[in-house]
Design a protein around this motif. Structure first.
Motif, mmCIF file in Angstrom:
data_model
loop_
_atom_site.group_PDB
_atom_site.id
_atom_site.type_symbol
_atom_site.label_atom_id
_atom_site.label_comp_id
_atom_site.label_asym_id
_atom_site.label_seq_id
_atom_site.Cartn_x
_atom_site.Cartn_y
_atom_site.Cartn_z
ATOM 1 N N ALA A 77 0.841 -1.195 0.000
ATOM 2 C CA ALA A 77 0.000 0.000 0.000
ATOM 3 C C ALA A 77 0.874 1.241 0.000
ATOM 4 O O ALA A 77 1.885 1.298 0.693
ATOM 5 N N GLY A 78 0.484 2.201 -0.798
ATOM 6 C CA GLY A 78 1.207 3.464 -0.825
ATOM 7 C C GLY A 78 1.486 3.912 -2.240
ATOM 8 O O GLY A 78 0.794 3.546 -3.180
ATOM 9 N N LEU A 79 2.533 4.678 -2.372
ATOM 10 C CA LEU A 79 2.956 5.230 -3.649
ATOM 11 C C LEU A 79 4.110 4.364 -4.146
ATOM 12 O O LEU A 79 5.281 4.675 -3.942
ATOM 13 N N THR A 80 3.772 3.227 -4.761
ATOM 14 C CA THR A 80 4.796 2.245 -5.143
ATOM 15 C C THR A 80 5.622 2.682 -6.337
ATOM 16 O O THR A 80 6.747 2.208 -6.507
ATOM 17 N N VAL A 81 5.115 3.558 -7.169
ATOM 18 C CA VAL A 81 5.886 4.141 -8.275
ATOM 19 C C VAL A 81 5.423 5.587 -8.445
ATOM 20 O O VAL A 81 4.231 5.834 -8.642
ATOM 21 N N HIS A 82 6.358 6.518 -8.348
ATOM 22 C CA HIS A 82 6.041 7.930 -8.567
ATOM 23 C C HIS A 82 7.225 8.550 -9.292
ATOM 24 O O HIS A 82 8.243 8.875 -8.689
ATOM 25 N N ILE A 83 7.092 8.671 -10.615
ATOM 26 C CA ILE A 83 8.172 9.181 -11.452
ATOM 27 C C ILE A 83 7.738 10.510 -12.049
ATOM 28 O O ILE A 83 6.671 10.603 -12.655
ATOM 29 N N GLN A 84 8.593 11.523 -11.861
ATOM 30 C CA GLN A 84 8.304 12.846 -12.406
ATOM 31 C C GLN A 84 9.394 13.277 -13.364
ATOM 32 O O GLN A 84 10.564 12.933 -13.187
ATOM 33 N N GLY A 85 8.985 14.018 -14.359
ATOM 34 C CA GLY A 85 9.911 14.601 -15.317
ATOM 35 C C GLY A 85 9.678 16.094 -15.384
ATOM 36 O O GLY A 85 8.880 16.636 -14.611
ATOM 37 N N PRO A 86 10.319 16.760 -16.314
ATOM 38 C CA PRO A 86 10.160 18.213 -16.432
ATOM 39 C C PRO A 86 8.708 18.639 -16.669
ATOM 40 O O PRO A 86 8.300 19.704 -16.236
ATOM 41 N N GLY A 87 7.914 17.794 -17.300
ATOM 42 C CA GLY A 87 6.533 18.143 -17.604
ATOM 43 C C GLY A 87 5.527 17.663 -16.575
ATOM 44 O O GLY A 87 4.325 17.778 -16.780
ATOM 45 N N GLY A 88 5.974 17.103 -15.462
ATOM 46 C CA GLY A 88 5.055 16.605 -14.435
ATOM 47 C C GLY A 88 5.179 15.105 -14.250
ATOM 48 O O GLY A 88 6.217 14.507 -14.511
ATOM 49 N N ILE A 89 4.085 14.483 -13.831
ATOM 50 C CA ILE A 89 4.098 13.044 -13.536
ATOM 51 C C ILE A 89 4.258 12.243 -14.823
ATOM 52 O O ILE A 89 3.550 12.459 -15.798
ATOM 53 N N VAL A 90 5.207 11.305 -14.791
ATOM 54 C CA VAL A 90 5.478 10.430 -15.935
ATOM 55 C C VAL A 90 4.732 9.114 -15.747
ATOM 56 O O VAL A 90 4.034 8.651 -16.640
ATOM 57 N N VAL A 91 4.894 8.484 -14.586
ATOM 58 C CA VAL A 91 4.225 7.223 -14.254
ATOM 59 C C VAL A 91 3.889 7.261 -12.770
ATOM 60 O O VAL A 91 4.700 7.710 -11.952
ATOM 61 N N ARG A 92 2.705 6.762 -12.424
ATOM 62 C CA ARG A 92 2.304 6.731 -11.015
ATOM 63 C C ARG A 92 1.534 5.454 -10.712
ATOM 64 O O ARG A 92 0.563 5.125 -11.388
ATOM 65 N N ASP A 93 2.010 4.742 -9.719
ATOM 66 C CA ASP A 93 1.285 3.603 -9.159
ATOM 67 C C ASP A 93 0.980 3.962 -7.710
ATOM 68 O O ASP A 93 1.888 4.263 -6.939
ATOM 69 N N ALA A 94 -0.287 3.921 -7.337
ATOM 70 C CA ALA A 94 -0.681 4.278 -5.974
ATOM 71 C C ALA A 94 -1.884 3.443 -5.580
ATOM 72 O O ALA A 94 -2.689 3.062 -6.414
ATOM 73 N N GLY A 95 -1.987 3.159 -4.304
ATOM 74 C CA GLY A 95 -3.109 2.367 -3.821
ATOM 75 C C GLY A 95 -2.610 1.064 -3.240
ATOM 76 O O GLY A 95 -1.643 1.049 -2.482
ATOM 77 N N GLN A 96 -3.249 -0.054 -3.635
ATOM 78 C CA GLN A 96 -2.917 -1.342 -3.052
ATOM 79 C C GLN A 96 -2.785 -2.429 -4.108
ATOM 80 O O GLN A 96 -3.509 -2.433 -5.098
ATOM 81 N N LEU A 97 -1.865 -3.348 -3.844
ATOM 82 C CA LEU A 97 -1.769 -4.617 -4.567
ATOM 83 C C LEU A 97 -1.876 -5.702 -3.505
ATOM 84 O O LEU A 97 -1.116 -5.693 -2.530
ATOM 85 N N ILE A 98 -2.807 -6.617 -3.684
ATOM 86 C CA ILE A 98 -3.001 -7.696 -2.715
ATOM 87 C C ILE A 98 -2.612 -9.009 -3.375
ATOM 88 O O ILE A 98 -3.051 -9.297 -4.492
#
Length: 161
Positions: free
Chosen positions: A112-133
């Motif tokens: 649970a949480g922000l398992t992938v949070h990648i940012q570039g010059p233009g903002g968020i590139v990739v985001r994984d958030a929430g839960q994997l069970i």
């Protein structure tokens, strides 16, 4: 990275079993810090249409708590992880800052949480958030929240020429 984290947790659990048998009532607590590692990854963006290497510096660190019953049998563990990375290619750099908690039980686990949070010059590139069970065998049985990278989205387009 997730495979390395799984191996780290397995190692922590293995190392924690011996002290837990002698002090079964108290949870085993600790921290880990894998330090900084810099490397060239020739594989992550090698596939078409990208076809380039990336240079990265990463830092993994966190804390854990492991509980055992009175006989020293594993009950549950909580591992809080942080992952910071600076990934560059083609004169561009993106920054990954992940923070999540893994909950392990004998019948499965939950991230649970922000398992992938990648940012570039233009903002968020990739985001994984929430839960994997996951079930006890490690199979994902439930996904809650956006999980772009888990679903196959790549950060490579943000580094393309």
């Amino acid at each position: 990275m997730r495979k390395r984290m799984f191996l780290l947790v397995a190692g922590i659990l293995t190392l924690a079993i011996a002290p837990a048998v002698s002090a079964a009532a108290a949870p085993v607590r600790g921290t880990y810090d894998n330090g900084y590692e810099s490397f060239v990854d020739p594989d992550v963006c090698a596939a078409a249409p990208w076809g380039f290497d990336v240079t990265a510096t990463q830092h993994e660190y966190g804390s854990f708590e492991i509980w055992f019953d009175g006989d020293g049998n594993f009950l549950r563990a909580i591992v809080h992880s942080n992952y910071d990375a600076w990934i560059s290619a083609n004169g561009k750099t993106i920054v990954e800052r992940d923070t999540w908690t893994d909950f392990y039980r004998t019948d499965g686990s939950r991230s649970a949480g922000l398992t992938v949070h990648i940012q570039g010059p233009g903002g968020i590139v990739v985001r994984d958030a929430g839960q994997l069970i996951r079930d006890a065998a490690g199979n994902v049985v439930s996904v809650r929240g956006p999980h772009e990278q888990f679903s196959g989205v790549s950060f490579c387009p943000a580094l393309a020429r």
